[in-house]
Write a protein that holds these residues in place. Structure first.
Motif, PDB file in Angstrom:
ATOM      1  N   LEU A 101      -9.554   3.051  14.174  1.00 55.61           N
ATOM      2  CA  LEU A 101      -8.942   1.724  14.162  1.00 55.61           C
ATOM      3  C   LEU A 101      -9.794   0.741  13.372  1.00 55.61           C
ATOM      4  O   LEU A 101      -9.261  -0.081  12.609  1.00 55.61           O
ATOM      5  CB  LEU A 101      -8.755   1.217  15.595  1.00 55.61           C
ATOM      6  N   ALA A 102     -11.113   0.814  13.521  1.00 53.38           N
ATOM      7  CA  ALA A 102     -11.997  -0.077  12.763  1.00 53.38           C
ATOM      8  C   ALA A 102     -11.854   0.157  11.264  1.00 53.38           C
ATOM      9  O   ALA A 102     -11.818  -0.791  10.467  1.00 53.38           O
ATOM     10  CB  ALA A 102     -13.444   0.127  13.206  1.00 53.38           C
ATOM     11  N   ALA A 103     -11.766   1.428  10.865  1.00 51.01           N
ATOM     12  CA  ALA A 103     -11.609   1.747   9.444  1.00 51.01           C
ATOM     13  C   ALA A 103     -10.292   1.215   8.899  1.00 51.01           C
ATOM     14  O   ALA A 103     -10.241   0.668   7.787  1.00 51.01           O
ATOM     15  CB  ALA A 103     -11.686   3.268   9.240  1.00 51.01           C
ATOM     16  N   ARG A 104      -9.223   1.338   9.693  1.00 51.91           N
ATOM     17  CA  ARG A 104      -7.918   0.859   9.225  1.00 51.91           C
ATOM     18  C   ARG A 104      -7.867  -0.664   9.181  1.00 51.91           C
ATOM     19  O   ARG A 104      -7.163  -1.249   8.353  1.00 51.91           O
ATOM     20  CB  ARG A 104      -6.807   1.391  10.135  1.00 51.91           C
ATOM     21  N   VAL A 105      -8.611  -1.335  10.056  1.00 52.58           N
ATOM     22  CA  VAL A 105      -8.692  -2.797   9.988  1.00 52.58           C
ATOM     23  C   VAL A 105      -9.360  -3.234   8.693  1.00 52.58           C
ATOM     24  O   VAL A 105      -8.903  -4.164   8.014  1.00 52.58           O
ATOM     25  CB  VAL A 105      -9.459  -3.349  11.214  1.00 52.58           C
ATOM     26  N   ILE A 106     -10.443  -2.551   8.309  1.00 51.64           N
ATOM     27  CA  ILE A 106     -11.118  -2.881   7.045  1.00 51.64           C
ATOM     28  C   ILE A 106     -10.179  -2.648   5.862  1.00 51.64           C
ATOM     29  O   ILE A 106     -10.059  -3.485   4.956  1.00 51.64           O
ATOM     30  CB  ILE A 106     -12.396  -2.038   6.886  1.00 51.64           C
ATOM     31  N   ALA A 107      -9.486  -1.507   5.868  1.00 50.91           N
ATOM     32  CA  ALA A 107      -8.568  -1.206   4.766  1.00 50.91           C
ATOM     33  C   ALA A 107      -7.455  -2.241   4.691  1.00 50.91           C
ATOM     34  O   ALA A 107      -7.088  -2.711   3.605  1.00 50.91           O
ATOM     35  CB  ALA A 107      -7.977   0.198   4.956  1.00 50.91           C
ATOM     36  N   GLY A 108      -6.899  -2.633   5.828  1.00 49.62           N
ATOM     37  CA  GLY A 108      -5.824  -3.622   5.833  1.00 49.62           C
ATOM     38  C   GLY A 108      -6.283  -4.989   5.389  1.00 49.62           C
ATOM     39  O   GLY A 108      -5.561  -5.708   4.681  1.00 49.62           O
ATOM     40  N   ALA A 109      -7.498  -5.380   5.782  1.00 48.29           N
ATOM     41  CA  ALA A 109      -8.020  -6.698   5.424  1.00 48.29           C
ATOM     42  C   ALA A 109      -8.145  -6.863   3.918  1.00 48.29           C
ATOM     43  O   ALA A 109      -8.023  -7.978   3.387  1.00 48.29           O
ATOM     44  CB  ALA A 109      -9.374  -6.920   6.092  1.00 48.29           C
ATOM     45  N   PHE A 110      -8.386  -5.755   3.205  1.00 46.74           N
ATOM     46  CA  PHE A 110      -8.502  -5.824   1.748  1.00 46.74           C
ATOM     47  C   PHE A 110      -7.242  -5.345   1.042  1.00 46.74           C
ATOM     48  O   PHE A 110      -6.952  -5.768  -0.085  1.00 46.74           O
ATOM     49  CB  PHE A 110      -9.709  -5.004   1.283  1.00 46.74           C
ATOM     50  N   GLY A 111      -6.480  -4.447   1.686  1.00 50.28           N
ATOM     51  CA  GLY A 111      -5.266  -3.927   1.050  1.00 50.28           C
ATOM     52  C   GLY A 111      -4.178  -4.971   0.913  1.00 50.28           C
ATOM     53  O   GLY A 111      -3.460  -5.007  -0.097  1.00 50.28           O
ATOM     54  N   GLY A 112      -4.014  -5.836   1.910  1.00 51.36           N
ATOM     55  CA  GLY A 112      -3.017  -6.899   1.827  1.00 51.36           C
ATOM     56  C   GLY A 112      -3.238  -7.826   0.645  1.00 51.36           C
ATOM     57  O   GLY A 112      -2.337  -8.029  -0.189  1.00 51.36           O
ATOM     58  N   PRO A 113      -4.438  -8.412   0.504  1.00 50.62           N
ATOM     59  CA  PRO A 113      -4.714  -9.246  -0.674  1.00 50.62           C
ATOM     60  C   PRO A 113      -4.607  -8.486  -1.992  1.00 50.62           C
ATOM     61  O   PRO A 113      -4.193  -9.056  -2.999  1.00 50.62           O
ATOM     62  CB  PRO A 113      -6.152  -9.723  -0.426  1.00 50.62           C
ATOM     63  N   ALA A 114      -4.980  -7.196  -2.015  1.00 55.34           N
ATOM     64  CA  ALA A 114      -4.866  -6.424  -3.252  1.00 55.34           C
ATOM     65  C   ALA A 114      -3.425  -6.382  -3.734  1.00 55.34           C
ATOM     66  O   ALA A 114      -3.148  -6.519  -4.940  1.00 55.34           O
ATOM     67  CB  ALA A 114      -5.402  -5.004  -3.044  1.00 55.34           C
ATOM     68  N   ALA A 115      -2.478  -6.210  -2.806  1.00 53.42           N
ATOM     69  CA  ALA A 115      -1.061  -6.193  -3.184  1.00 53.42           C
ATOM     70  C   ALA A 115      -0.607  -7.552  -3.690  1.00 53.42           C
ATOM     71  O   ALA A 115       0.113  -7.645  -4.687  1.00 53.42           O
ATOM     72  CB  ALA A 115      -0.211  -5.764  -1.980  1.00 53.42           C
ATOM     73  N   ALA A 116      -1.034  -8.632  -3.008  1.00 53.59           N
ATOM     74  CA  ALA A 116      -0.648  -9.980  -3.437  1.00 53.59           C
ATOM     75  C   ALA A 116      -1.205 -10.311  -4.819  1.00 53.59           C
ATOM     76  O   ALA A 116      -0.512 -10.886  -5.667  1.00 53.59           O
ATOM     77  CB  ALA A 116      -1.127 -11.005  -2.411  1.00 53.59           C
ATOM     78  N   ILE A 117      -2.453  -9.949  -5.059  1.00 55.34           N
ATOM     79  CA  ILE A 117      -3.071 -10.213  -6.372  1.00 55.34           C
ATOM     80  C   ILE A 117      -2.348  -9.428  -7.452  1.00 55.34           C
ATOM     81  O   ILE A 117      -2.112  -9.938  -8.559  1.00 55.34           O
ATOM     82  CB  ILE A 117      -4.564  -9.847  -6.347  1.00 55.34           C
ATOM     83  N   SER A 118      -1.998  -8.187  -7.168  1.00 51.37           N
ATOM     84  CA  SER A 118      -1.317  -7.348  -8.156  1.00 51.37           C
ATOM     85  C   SER A 118      -0.017  -7.987  -8.622  1.00 51.37           C
ATOM     86  O   SER A 118       0.264  -8.074  -9.826  1.00 51.37           O
ATOM     87  CB  SER A 118      -1.043  -5.962  -7.570  1.00 51.37           C
ATOM     88  N   LEU A 119       0.798  -8.443  -7.679  1.00 53.05           N
ATOM     89  CA  LEU A 119       2.074  -9.056  -8.048  1.00 53.05           C
ATOM     90  C   LEU A 119       1.867 -10.388  -8.752  1.00 53.05           C
ATOM     91  O   LEU A 119       2.655 -10.771  -9.629  1.00 53.05           O
ATOM     92  CB  LEU A 119       2.946  -9.229  -6.801  1.00 53.05           C
ATOM     93  N   SER A 120       0.811 -11.109  -8.400  1.00 46.88           N
ATOM     94  CA  SER A 120       0.501 -12.354  -9.103  1.00 46.88           C
ATOM     95  C   SER A 120       0.138 -12.080 -10.554  1.00 46.88           C
ATOM     96  O   SER A 120       0.508 -12.840 -11.455  1.00 46.88           O
ATOM     97  CB  SER A 120      -0.655 -13.078  -8.402  1.00 46.88           C
ATOM     98  N   ILE A 121      -0.582 -11.000 -10.782  1.00 45.11           N
ATOM     99  CA  ILE A 121      -0.956 -10.633 -12.155  1.00 45.11           C
ATOM    100  C   ILE A 121       0.288 -10.337 -12.983  1.00 45.11           C
ATOM    101  O   ILE A 121       0.388 -10.738 -14.152  1.00 45.11           O
ATOM    102  CB  ILE A 121      -1.918  -9.432 -12.143  1.00 45.11           C
TER     103      ILE A 121
END
Length: 422
Positions: A101-121
């Protein structure tokens, strides 16, 4: 705007980022039974694994909406991708439910912004007349993740253990992050909108005021409610579908990749054909086909399974119905914000999607229980709740479509005297 060659390179990189990000999310759910066996996790608790990622992505999405636009896109994407890689790799090092669960929290905390930045680009580098095609190209990463990535991850897990897919995706993500840092140009054009036009200084607090104004509008709030409704309908089922088809329907583990291969291929075809339907019939009428199919397969495949119904047909119908609903809503939702509000609107919409997905996954985990014979008990109630949310989406679609038509007409009305005077 970038030149044509640079634009293609950027879109390929963004699509690769989306592929890694989506694969990181999608592979965990079908790996559920493998994770349960390898880490001693109760099958009924698997929803918590998916829910932890989406909850973290939701919270980081809200926070990121306030500051992501203040940084160079390349630098922001690099940080997000490195964090995603570390979180994914940590999943392969998990020793039990808490560490996973801790690992998935870290992945989610960065994966969400990564998707938003990608679409902004994508919006930054493509002109409006080509943006739809560019978005379609980048969003095609979903189908490739389902068709290629998930079956490959399942096979790696079958041959080498549940850890191998996590490490493989982390390695691929590290490669993509490196290519993005080297090949992406500096993208700072959006920063001009956050500075005072007189002295160039950053405008303090403007992002928060604009965000409050956006979410305070009734149509925007209704749109976010529809987002949550659709996500609840899907993610009550999605985190548990692998365990359900294996434990309850007797589908063999070694053929699980075939389900995702067939479902992903069908989703790709649906995504290619849904556009003309939406242009011809509108979002509400097109969504009715998805709602009807999804409600039917939830009832016949999950609530009261019809003996003899092929598992691959249940899975493909579920993915098709979900895809039609999601594409219909994405098209309709794109008409809700003003052009100057699209990035903020999409950031909060992404947060709502993840939050609703997390809530649905956690709720399903609480409603389900593992029976002594390995089957999931309580799926009837989960499916009934998913059907309720699915049917609730139809009046929301109709309401939004009518409100959007009124707003678009009111925005165009002030221009009519000028047009007549020309």
């Amino acid at each position: 705007m970038a030149d044509a060659r640079s634009e293609r390179t950027i879109l390929l990189l963004v699509a690769a980022v989306q592929f890694v990000n989506l694969l990181d999310v999608m592979m965990v759910m079908p790996l559920g039974p493998d994770l349960a066996r390898g880490l001693g996790i109760a099958v009924s608790d698997l929803g918590l694994v998916g829910g932890s990622y989406t909850a973290a992505a939701a919270l980081s999405g809200v926070a990121a909406a306030l500051f992501l636009d203040r940084f160079d896109r390349r630098a922001a994407l690099a940080v997000a991708m490195v964090g995603l890689v570390l979180g994914t790799a940590a999943g392969g090092l998990a020793t039990g439910l808490p560490t996973l669960l801790a690992a998935r929290v870290i992945a989610g905390a960065f994966g969400g912004p990564a998707a938003a930045i990608s679409l902004s680009i994508v919006a930054d580098v493509t002109p409006p007349e080509r943006r739809g095609k560019a978005m379609g190209f980048v969003m095609g990463a979903y189908s490739f993740a389902a068709v290629l990535g998930v079956p490959a991850g399942l096979e790696l897990a079958r041959r080498g253990g549940f850890q191998v897919p996590f490490f493989a995706v982390a390695g691929l993500g590290l490669l993509v992050a490196g290519l993005a840092i080297v090949l992406l140009p500096s993208l700072r054009g959006h920063l001009a909108s956050t500075r005072d036009p007189l002295d160039g200084a950053q405008v303090p607090g403007s992002a928060l005021r604009e965000l409050r104004a956006l979410v305070g509008r009734p149509l925007v709030a209704l749109s976010y409610l529809t987002t949550a409704t659709l996500m609840m309908a899907s993610f009550l089922i999605i985190p548990n579908i692998s365990a359900y088809v294996q434990g309850n329907l007797g589908y063999p583990r070694e053929r699980l990749g075939l389900l995702y291969l067939a479902g992903g291929a069908l989703t790709f075809v649906v995504m290619r054909t849904a556009g003309p339907m939406l242009d011809r019939f509108g979002a509400f009428r097109t969504s009715l086909a998805g709602v009807a199919l999804l409600a039917a397969v939830l009832y016949a495949g999950f609530h009261a399974y019809v003996p003899g119904l092929p598992v691959i047909g249940v899975f493909a119908a579920f993915m098709t119905g979900t895809t039609i609903c999601n594409i219909s809503y994405s098209t309709l939702a794109s008409k809700v914000p003003l052009p100057s509000e699209r990035a903020r609107f999409a950031s909060i919409q992404s947060a709502v999607q993840h939050l609703a997905s997390a809530l649905a996954a956690i709720l399903s985990a609480r409603m389900l229980r593992e029976l002594p014979d390995g089957r999931l008990g309580g799926m009837e109630g989960v499916a009934a709740l998913a059907i309720t949310f699915t049917l609730l989406s139809s009046p929301l679609f109709l309401w939004i479509e009518r409100r959007v038509a009124v707003e678009l007409a009111s925005r165009a009305r002030p221009l009519e005297p000028l047009a007549r005077g020309r």
